[in-house]
Design a protein around this motif. Sequence first.
Motif, PDB file in Angstrom:
ATOM      1  N   ASN A 108      11.840   3.330  -3.417  1.00  0.00           N
ATOM      2  CA  ASN A 108      12.451   4.043  -2.243  1.00  0.00           C
ATOM      3  C   ASN A 108      11.730   5.390  -2.318  1.00  0.00           C
ATOM      4  OD1 ASN A 108      14.471   1.757  -1.485  1.00  0.00           O
ATOM      5  ND2 ASN A 108      15.170   2.330  -3.593  1.00  0.00           N
ATOM      6  N   GLY A 109      11.653   5.767  -0.952  1.00  0.00           N
ATOM      7  CA  GLY A 109      11.349   7.255  -0.831  1.00  0.00           C
ATOM      8  C   GLY A 109      10.823   7.506   0.464  1.00  0.00           C
ATOM      9  N   GLU A 110       9.967   8.392   0.723  1.00  0.00           N
ATOM     10  CA  GLU A 110       9.449   9.119   2.083  1.00  0.00           C
ATOM     11  C   GLU A 110       8.731   7.806   3.120  1.00  0.00           C
ATOM     12  OE1 GLU A 110       6.117  12.319   3.833  1.00  0.00           O
ATOM     13  OE2 GLU A 110       6.561  12.123   1.574  1.00  0.00           O
ATOM     14  N   TRP A 111       7.901   7.028   2.088  1.00  0.00           N
ATOM     15  CA  TRP A 111       6.987   6.266   3.141  1.00  0.00           C
ATOM     16  C   TRP A 111       7.593   4.819   3.433  1.00  0.00           C
ATOM     17  CZ3 TRP A 111       2.851   8.359   5.304  1.00  0.00           C
ATOM     18  CH2 TRP A 111       2.449   9.608   4.651  1.00  0.00           C
ATOM     19  N   VAL A 112       8.581   4.121   2.263  1.00  0.00           N
ATOM     20  CA  VAL A 112       8.973   3.134   2.539  1.00  0.00           C
ATOM     21  C   VAL A 112      10.120   2.895   1.403  1.00  0.00           C
ATOM     22  CG1 VAL A 112       7.400   2.126   0.517  1.00  0.00           C
ATOM     23  CG2 VAL A 112       8.572   0.701   2.595  1.00  0.00           C
ATOM     24  N   HIS A 113      11.059   2.095   2.215  1.00  0.00           N
ATOM     25  CA  HIS A 113      12.189   1.833   1.533  1.00  0.00           C
ATOM     26  C   HIS A 113      12.376   0.372   1.292  1.00  0.00           C
ATOM     27  CE1 HIS A 113      16.232   3.207   0.281  1.00  0.00           C
ATOM     28  NE2 HIS A 113      16.936   2.107   0.693  1.00  0.00           N
ATOM     29  N   ILE A 114      12.175  -0.091  -0.128  1.00  0.00           N
ATOM     30  CA  ILE A 114      12.546  -1.694  -0.226  1.00  0.00           C
ATOM     31  C   ILE A 114      13.688  -1.908  -0.568  1.00  0.00           C
ATOM     32  CG2 ILE A 114      11.633  -3.278  -1.725  1.00  0.00           C
ATOM     33  CD1 ILE A 114       9.541  -2.460   0.235  1.00  0.00           C
ATOM     34  N   GLY A 115      14.587  -1.235  -1.533  1.00  0.00           N
ATOM     35  CA  GLY A 115      15.810  -1.431  -2.009  1.00  0.00           C
ATOM     36  C   GLY A 115      15.853  -1.594  -3.309  1.00  0.00           C
ATOM     37  N   THR A 116      16.072  -2.536  -3.902  1.00  0.00           N
ATOM     38  CA  THR A 116      16.066  -2.789  -5.456  1.00  0.00           C
ATOM     39  C   THR A 116      14.933  -3.654  -5.954  1.00  0.00           C
ATOM     40  OG1 THR A 116      17.369  -4.981  -5.250  1.00  0.00           O
ATOM     41  CG2 THR A 116      18.804  -2.844  -5.215  1.00  0.00           C
ATOM     42  N   ALA A 117      15.160  -3.725  -7.248  1.00  0.00           N
ATOM     43  CA  ALA A 117      13.766  -4.313  -7.906  1.00  0.00           C
ATOM     44  C   ALA A 117      14.137  -6.112  -7.622  1.00  0.00           C
ATOM     45  CB  ALA A 117      14.161  -4.427  -9.548  1.00  0.00           C
ATOM     46  N   GLN A 118      15.341  -6.636  -7.257  1.00  0.00           N
ATOM     47  CA  GLN A 118      15.377  -7.859  -6.964  1.00  0.00           C
ATOM     48  C   GLN A 118      14.893  -8.039  -5.485  1.00  0.00           C
ATOM     49  OE1 GLN A 118      19.476  -9.419  -6.156  1.00  0.00           O
ATOM     50  NE2 GLN A 118      19.038 -11.265  -7.061  1.00  0.00           N
ATOM     51  N   LEU A 153       0.797  -1.303   0.007  1.00  0.00           N
ATOM     52  CA  LEU A 153      -0.001  -0.051  -0.010  1.00  0.00           C
ATOM     53  C   LEU A 153       0.925   1.150  -0.008  1.00  0.00           C
ATOM     54  CD1 LEU A 153      -2.636  -1.170   2.532  1.00  0.00           C
ATOM     55  CD2 LEU A 153      -2.882  -1.107   0.149  1.00  0.00           C
ATOM     56  N   LEU A 154       1.919   1.186   0.902  1.00  0.00           N
ATOM     57  CA  LEU A 154       2.812   2.583   0.794  1.00  0.00           C
ATOM     58  C   LEU A 154       3.500   2.790  -0.289  1.00  0.00           C
ATOM     59  CD1 LEU A 154       4.320   1.627   4.563  1.00  0.00           C
ATOM     60  CD2 LEU A 154       2.519   3.580   3.718  1.00  0.00           C
ATOM     61  N   LEU A 155       3.950   1.698  -1.138  1.00  0.00           N
ATOM     62  CA  LEU A 155       4.407   1.747  -2.350  1.00  0.00           C
ATOM     63  C   LEU A 155       3.641   2.365  -3.550  1.00  0.00           C
ATOM     64  CD1 LEU A 155       6.396  -1.626  -2.847  1.00  0.00           C
ATOM     65  CD2 LEU A 155       7.538   0.595  -2.474  1.00  0.00           C
ATOM     66  N   LEU A 156       2.484   2.184  -3.478  1.00  0.00           N
ATOM     67  CA  LEU A 156       1.573   2.805  -4.483  1.00  0.00           C
ATOM     68  C   LEU A 156       1.317   4.282  -3.883  1.00  0.00           C
ATOM     69  CD1 LEU A 156      -1.088  -0.066  -4.673  1.00  0.00           C
ATOM     70  CD2 LEU A 156       0.589   0.714  -6.399  1.00  0.00           C
ATOM     71  N   ARG A 157       1.043   4.618  -2.741  1.00  0.00           N
ATOM     72  CA  ARG A 157       1.075   6.017  -2.076  1.00  0.00           C
ATOM     73  C   ARG A 157       2.213   6.561  -2.684  1.00  0.00           C
ATOM     74  NH1 ARG A 157      -1.853   9.146   0.991  1.00  0.00           N
ATOM     75  NH2 ARG A 157      -0.914  10.812   2.168  1.00  0.00           N
ATOM     76  N   GLN A 158       3.674   6.031  -2.510  1.00  0.00           N
ATOM     77  CA  GLN A 158       4.751   6.867  -2.515  1.00  0.00           C
ATOM     78  C   GLN A 158       4.949   7.085  -4.156  1.00  0.00           C
ATOM     79  OE1 GLN A 158       8.249   5.648  -0.106  1.00  0.00           O
ATOM     80  NE2 GLN A 158       8.533   4.506  -2.074  1.00  0.00           N
ATOM     81  N   SER A 159       4.442   6.019  -4.842  1.00  0.00           N
ATOM     82  CA  SER A 159       4.793   6.236  -6.182  1.00  0.00           C
ATOM     83  C   SER A 159       3.888   7.378  -6.945  1.00  0.00           C
ATOM     84  CB  SER A 159       4.777   5.041  -7.137  1.00  0.00           C
ATOM     85  OG  SER A 159       5.449   4.208  -6.639  1.00  0.00           O
ATOM     86  N   TYR A 160       2.812   7.444  -6.319  1.00  0.00           N
ATOM     87  CA  TYR A 160       1.640   8.485  -6.879  1.00  0.00           C
ATOM     88  C   TYR A 160       2.384   9.825  -6.335  1.00  0.00           C
ATOM     89  CZ  TYR A 160      -2.595  11.397  -7.232  1.00  0.00           C
ATOM     90  OH  TYR A 160      -3.435  12.145  -7.319  1.00  0.00           O
TER      91      TYR A 160
END
Length: 372
Positions: free
Chosen positions: A61-71, A41-48
């Motif tokens: 990666n951004g303000e709401w969540v930091h996943i890292g890389t595509a892998q 959910l956070l990735l969608l909000r962050q990308s928007y």
Amino acid sequence: MIHSLCLKNFKPFESEFLEFRALNLLSGLNSTGKSSVLQALLLLRQSYQQGLLPKIGLALNGEWVHIGTAQDAFCERAKENYVGFEIVWKDNNKGIWRFNYDSKKKEADVLNLALEPTDSEVYQSSLFSKKFHYLQAERIGPRPFNDISDYQVQRLGQLGTRGEYTAHFLSLNEDKDIPNNQLSHPMAKSNDLSNQVEAWMREVSPGTRIKINSNPDMGLINLQYFYGDSNPYRATNVGFGISYTLPIIVAALASPPSTLILIENPEAHLHPKGQAKMGELLALAASCGVQVVIETHSDHVLNGIRLAVHDGKLNPKDVQLHYFQRQEKQGQAFTEVVSPHIDRNGRIDQWPEGFFDEWDKSLEALLEPAGE
């Protein structure tokens, strides 16, 4: 309000469908995928908010969540090269997003959009609007001073993902009545936010009163705490439980209906009674039309919710429990989600292995005769 979420090839989930209701509790052992649901959910909000949705891609990666890389985002058991999310809302609006995964670009931090943009109406929902709060597990501890942010607080109505702007938010809104009367604490002096926050804080720490001191010229604000008629105490002298709890209480009390609140570990640094009261407060918020998603390890939070159902404060049909457990098949580990149901009496219909059963196991062990 979100009705369901489907995850495709995202982190531990090759394909997972989750129903949502007003109050949603995610539990399970560590590293089984609970946080991944919130992260989707956070990735969608962050990308928007970064301007990548609806036409470009997914910002990892951004303000709401930091996943890292595509892998890091891609499920290693996936049979197709895409990450997908599908959300259905109560009004039957549906959002479908697919993002390409290119194994040659596995270090990328943006996944490109694979499908045509989804219906633009979905971006009017609380997931993408100001009616949203997310409080992560690592919230801000006691500080002599807290930051002021006119942009985050006045324009966006946010508390900060760590609750770092809670003092500023409270100072600006302390005299406003809370939007949901059902959340009104019977011992509060009035219905305004300041008195309601104090009353609910006293459920966690009896006698608590709050004083806000603002210095806008320096961009700083601080909180002091009183107990009865005592001298004021600095926040650094009252412990982590107060600081960790305050943003959750403020978010629950200040949110109008249709707000979406995501909370990790609301029980952090709280004693058992405080944890149960936190469950009750979040249940009351859900009964007012606020959608709440909780990730927790606390049986006391669960019991606070169960008691709210038992006492008629929340309809059992408005509660969704999801328990995440690790399984293994043909040498591969995967996550299975079990979804117990709660009835009108607050009873739960199934208790899978590991679902808040550690106390029973410990008690059984203690009842056995001690070894020589």
